[in-house]
Motif scaffolding. Structure first.
Motif, PDB file in Angstrom:
ATOM      1  N   GLN A  83     -30.627  86.369 -53.927  1.00  0.00           N
ATOM      2  CA  GLN A  83     -31.793  87.051 -54.512  1.00  0.00           C
ATOM      3  C   GLN A  83     -31.661  87.124 -56.032  1.00  0.00           C
ATOM      4  O   GLN A  83     -32.628  86.867 -56.759  1.00  0.00           O
ATOM      5  CB  GLN A  83     -31.916  88.459 -53.919  1.00  0.00           C
ATOM      6  N   LYS A  84     -30.476  87.459 -56.519  1.00  0.00           N
ATOM      7  CA  LYS A  84     -30.259  87.549 -57.964  1.00  0.00           C
ATOM      8  C   LYS A  84     -30.432  86.203 -58.641  1.00  0.00           C
ATOM      9  O   LYS A  84     -31.056  86.109 -59.702  1.00  0.00           O
ATOM     10  CB  LYS A  84     -28.859  88.107 -58.249  1.00  0.00           C
TER      11      LYS A  84
ATOM     12  N   SER B  12     -34.117  85.222 -58.648  1.00  0.00           N
ATOM     13  CA  SER B  12     -34.840  86.056 -59.622  1.00  0.00           C
ATOM     14  C   SER B  12     -34.575  85.608 -61.049  1.00  0.00           C
ATOM     15  O   SER B  12     -35.489  85.583 -61.882  1.00  0.00           O
ATOM     16  CB  SER B  12     -34.441  87.520 -59.458  1.00  0.00           C
ATOM     17  N   GLN B  13     -33.329  85.251 -61.348  1.00  0.00           N
ATOM     18  CA  GLN B  13     -33.005  84.738 -62.683  1.00  0.00           C
ATOM     19  C   GLN B  13     -33.755  83.442 -62.965  1.00  0.00           C
ATOM     20  O   GLN B  13     -34.272  83.240 -64.066  1.00  0.00           O
ATOM     21  CB  GLN B  13     -31.505  84.496 -62.820  1.00  0.00           C
TER      22      GLN B  13
ATOM     23  N   ALA C  43     -37.414  84.261 -63.585  1.00  0.00           N
ATOM     24  CA  ALA C  43     -37.581  84.937 -64.874  1.00  0.00           C
ATOM     25  C   ALA C  43     -37.469  83.969 -66.050  1.00  0.00           C
ATOM     26  O   ALA C  43     -38.057  84.200 -67.108  1.00  0.00           O
ATOM     27  CB  ALA C  43     -36.551  86.052 -65.022  1.00  0.00           C
TER      28      ALA C  43
ATOM     29  N   GLU D  42     -38.600  77.740 -56.025  1.00  0.00           N
ATOM     30  CA  GLU D  42     -38.008  79.076 -56.153  1.00  0.00           C
ATOM     31  C   GLU D  42     -38.769  80.109 -55.325  1.00  0.00           C
ATOM     32  O   GLU D  42     -38.152  80.978 -54.709  1.00  0.00           O
ATOM     33  CB  GLU D  42     -37.959  79.505 -57.619  1.00  0.00           C
TER      34      GLU D  42
ATOM     35  N   LEU E  18     -37.282  82.229 -52.310  1.00  0.00           N
ATOM     36  CA  LEU E  18     -37.400  83.690 -52.322  1.00  0.00           C
ATOM     37  C   LEU E  18     -37.926  84.204 -50.980  1.00  0.00           C
ATOM     38  O   LEU E  18     -37.382  85.162 -50.417  1.00  0.00           O
ATOM     39  CB  LEU E  18     -38.322  84.122 -53.461  1.00  0.00           C
TER      40      LEU E  18
ATOM     41  N   GLN F  78     -35.874  86.400 -48.168  1.00  0.00           N
ATOM     42  CA  GLN F  78     -36.396  87.688 -47.706  1.00  0.00           C
ATOM     43  C   GLN F  78     -36.401  87.751 -46.182  1.00  0.00           C
ATOM     44  O   GLN F  78     -36.025  88.772 -45.586  1.00  0.00           O
ATOM     45  CB  GLN F  78     -37.803  87.923 -48.246  1.00  0.00           C
TER      46      GLN F  78
END
Length: 129
Positions: free
Chosen positions: A22-23, A26-27, A30, A96, A100, A104
């Motif tokens: 997840q990290k 997310s990176q 972003a 991505e 994700l 989830q």
């Protein structure tokens, strides 16, 4: 009771993997517009093999089906030689977002299984009531 504690340990490892993934995702999301940013990924490594060995240890008879895992690792690597954008960025936003959503679903399945294990343990403590 060893079987029960191994299950909790395996589920904990699965949650750690999902959190790490997840990290990383997310990176990547972003930094989708950051010039020269190289996407990161969670690689296949010894984590998968260790989890598979742990799951296989639950087999009490060779005729039983093998557990299969779809876990892809625990090491973070940067994709060096890939570029999707003119600015040197290697983040594919569609990929991505798919990762994700997949992560989830995986996380929800693991937490549901962990909740079931705690419910079973609670039932045993109450004496089946």
């Amino acid at each position: 009771m060893e079987l029960f504690s191994n299950t909790f340990r395996d589920l904990e490892n699965a949650l750690d993997y999902s959190s790490m993934r997840q990290k990383v995702i997310s990176q990547n999301i972003a930094n989708v517009d950051t010039p020269n940013y190289k996407a990161k990924n969670v690689t296949t490594s010894s984590f998968k093999e260790a989890l598979q060995a742990s799951m296989d240890s639950y087999r009490t008879d060779q005729r039983h089906l093998k557990f299969s895992t779809k876990i892809n690792g625990s090491a973070i690597v940067t994709q060096q030689n890939v570029t999707y954008n003119n600015n040197g960025n290697s983040v594919d936003i569609d990929k991505e977002m798919t990762a994700l959503a997949t992560n989830q679903i995986y996380y929800n399945a693991v937490t549901e299984r962990l909740s079931g294990k705690f419910s079973s343990l609670q039932n045993v403590i109450r004496g089946g009531k």
